[in-house]
Design a protein around this motif. Structure first.
Motif, mmCIF file in Angstrom:
data_model
loop_
_atom_site.group_PDB
_atom_site.id
_atom_site.type_symbol
_atom_site.label_atom_id
_atom_site.label_comp_id
_atom_site.label_asym_id
_atom_site.label_seq_id
_atom_site.Cartn_x
_atom_site.Cartn_y
_atom_site.Cartn_z
ATOM 1 N N GLN A 334 0.851 -1.182 0.000
ATOM 2 C CA GLN A 334 0.000 0.000 0.000
ATOM 3 C C GLN A 334 0.892 1.239 0.000
ATOM 4 O O GLN A 334 1.923 1.269 0.685
ATOM 5 C CB GLN A 334 -0.934 0.016 1.214
ATOM 6 N N PRO A 335 0.530 2.258 -0.777
ATOM 7 C CA PRO A 335 1.374 3.470 -0.848
ATOM 8 C C PRO A 335 1.437 4.190 0.493
ATOM 9 O O PRO A 335 0.433 4.324 1.190
ATOM 10 C CB PRO A 335 0.653 4.325 -1.903
ATOM 11 N N VAL A 336 2.631 4.603 0.850
ATOM 12 C CA VAL A 336 2.862 5.451 2.024
ATOM 13 C C VAL A 336 3.839 6.540 1.600
ATOM 14 O O VAL A 336 4.505 6.425 0.551
ATOM 15 C CB VAL A 336 3.433 4.636 3.202
ATOM 16 N N PRO A 337 3.930 7.601 2.358
ATOM 17 C CA PRO A 337 4.894 8.656 1.995
ATOM 18 C C PRO A 337 6.308 8.098 1.853
ATOM 19 O O PRO A 337 6.838 7.483 2.767
ATOM 20 C CB PRO A 337 4.807 9.636 3.172
ATOM 21 N N GLY A 338 6.861 8.250 0.693
ATOM 22 C CA GLY A 338 8.237 7.812 0.450
ATOM 23 C C GLY A 338 8.391 6.388 -0.006
ATOM 24 O O GLY A 338 9.527 5.918 -0.171
ATOM 25 N N GLY A 339 7.286 5.648 -0.226
ATOM 26 C CA GLY A 339 7.457 4.280 -0.669
ATOM 27 C C GLY A 339 6.191 3.457 -0.644
ATOM 28 O O GLY A 339 5.078 3.975 -0.720
#
Length: 387
Positions: A334-339
């Motif tokens: 799942q997308p998260v800030p920075g990766g």
């Protein structure tokens, strides 16, 4: 004043009256202070008896009111049970029917008088009773509910497919004492099976949602395919050395079940809290729409299995790990800030089993990737792939 004091006062009064009687009988005269004192105490005690009687009357009225309320509440729940649109049965732990509502009586086409006291297995076709008894034995107090697919046979011989949802009531020792059954004729599902299944909500319609907590083992039934509404399920087997081998992952909108594998040992474990609905093979067979909807999901599981096989066939451990991480990133990231963050925590043992290597090797390789900045870990030890 408590009951003991009341008895003591009554006994003292009785003794004084006895003394009065004896004195009056033997002596020609009676002391002048004896009768007034006795009558005074008699009056005081009688007053106390009167107050106690009033209090007992008030308590009796309150108890009677409470009893009427409890009876009304019991009748309310009895009506809810009796008039429920679905069939309900109550059995003991051995499956002997103790109660049955009107819908259950109609489903089995038998009078309630005949139904109560009979084993529920009597309404299973003879050739399927052994399997059903096995299912009944597996019902444990640790399960919130368990759904069983079975064919039920009415008294006149008519057979229909049914879904039986059973809930366990424990006794004071934690053992099953009562089983509560919800009985549904799933031919109703089959009749509406021709309608288009477009999304997850369509799968949930008219189906019980089974919830399992992280770490729980999910029961598998060869007649049932599980559809994942929410969460992530780990699929695994065991090799001859007793080590667990990761064979697949079932994420949201995916399916799994023992009917989709030929492995003799096959286990499903919740990697996160999960919500599942069961889809019976009998339903799929008679519903072209359901078959059409589930075919791509079955194909997705087959493709994932091939990917795991391809990973195991690579010679270098580094390559196996790389492709496994890419698969995890694609299917459960799942997308998260920075990766991209994996939605579940995979232990080094899980990754090692999928890569056909040791935990020590995986620990070393993951540490190297972390040093290179390719991956990192959040506070819950979930892998994060850096952009």
């Amino acid at each position: 004043m408590n009951i003991e004091q009341f008895i003591q006062r009554a006994e003292a009064l009785h003794k004084r009256l006895a003394d009065l009687y004896q004195t009056a009988s033997v002596l020609p005269w009676i002391p002048p202070d004896l009768l007034p004192q006795a009558f005074k105490e008699l009056y005081s005690t009688s007053k106390m008896v009167q107050l106690a009687a009033e209090e007992l009357y008030q308590q009796n009225e309150e108890l009677l009111q409470t009893r009427n309320l409890l009876e009304a509440e019991r009748q309310r729940y009895q009506d809810l049970f009796e008039l429920a649109p679905d069939g309900y049965l109550v059995t003991n732990a051995q499956g002997i029917i103790q109660e049955a509502n009107r819908a259950a009586v109609q489903l089995l086409n038998v009078s309630k008088h005949f139904l109560v006291g009979k084993p529920i297995v009597n309404f299973i076709p003879i050739e399927e009773r052994q399997r059903f008894r096995g299912e009944l034995i597996q019902v444990s107090p640790s399960e919130r509910v368990r759904e069983i697919l079975a064919r039920l046979q009415q008294r006149d011989g008519e057979i229909f497919d049914a879904a039986l949802t059973v809930a366990v009531v424990q006794d004071q020792h934690g053992s099953p004492s009562v089983l509560r059954w919800l009985v549904r004729d799933i031919s109703e599902r089959q009749r509406v099976g021709s309608s288009v299944v477009n999304n997850q909500d369509d799968f949930k319609q008219n189906r019980h949602v089974n919830k399992y907590a992280k770490g729980e083992t999910i029961p598998l039934n060869p007649l049932v395919t599980w559809y994942v509404c929410q969460g992530l399920v780990k699929l695994s087997t065991y090799c001859e050395t007793g080590e667990e081998v990761l064979t697949g992952l079932a994420a949201e909108s995916m399916v799994f079940g023992s009917n989709l594998t030929s492995l003799p040992i096959y286990q499903a474990t919740a990697l996160t809290d999960v919500e599942l609905v069961s889809i019976y093979i009998a339903e799929i067979a008679v519903s072209p729409s359901l078959s059409h909807t589930l075919l791509p999901k079955v194909n997705q599981r087959l493709q994932q299995t091939e990917f795991f096989l391809a990973i195991a066939g690579r010679r270098r451990v580094q390559d196996r790990l790389y492709y496994l991480l890419q698969l995890l990133k694609q299917q459960v990231g799942q997308p998260v800030p920075g990766g991209t963050r994996l939605i579940a925590r995979f232990t080094h043992e899980d990754i090692a089993s999928a890569c056909c290597t040791t935990r020590v090797t995986i620990t070393r390789l993951l540490g190297k990737l972390q040093q290179e900045g390719v991956i990192s870990f959040d506070p819950k030890k979930h892998i994060i792939f850096r952009d």
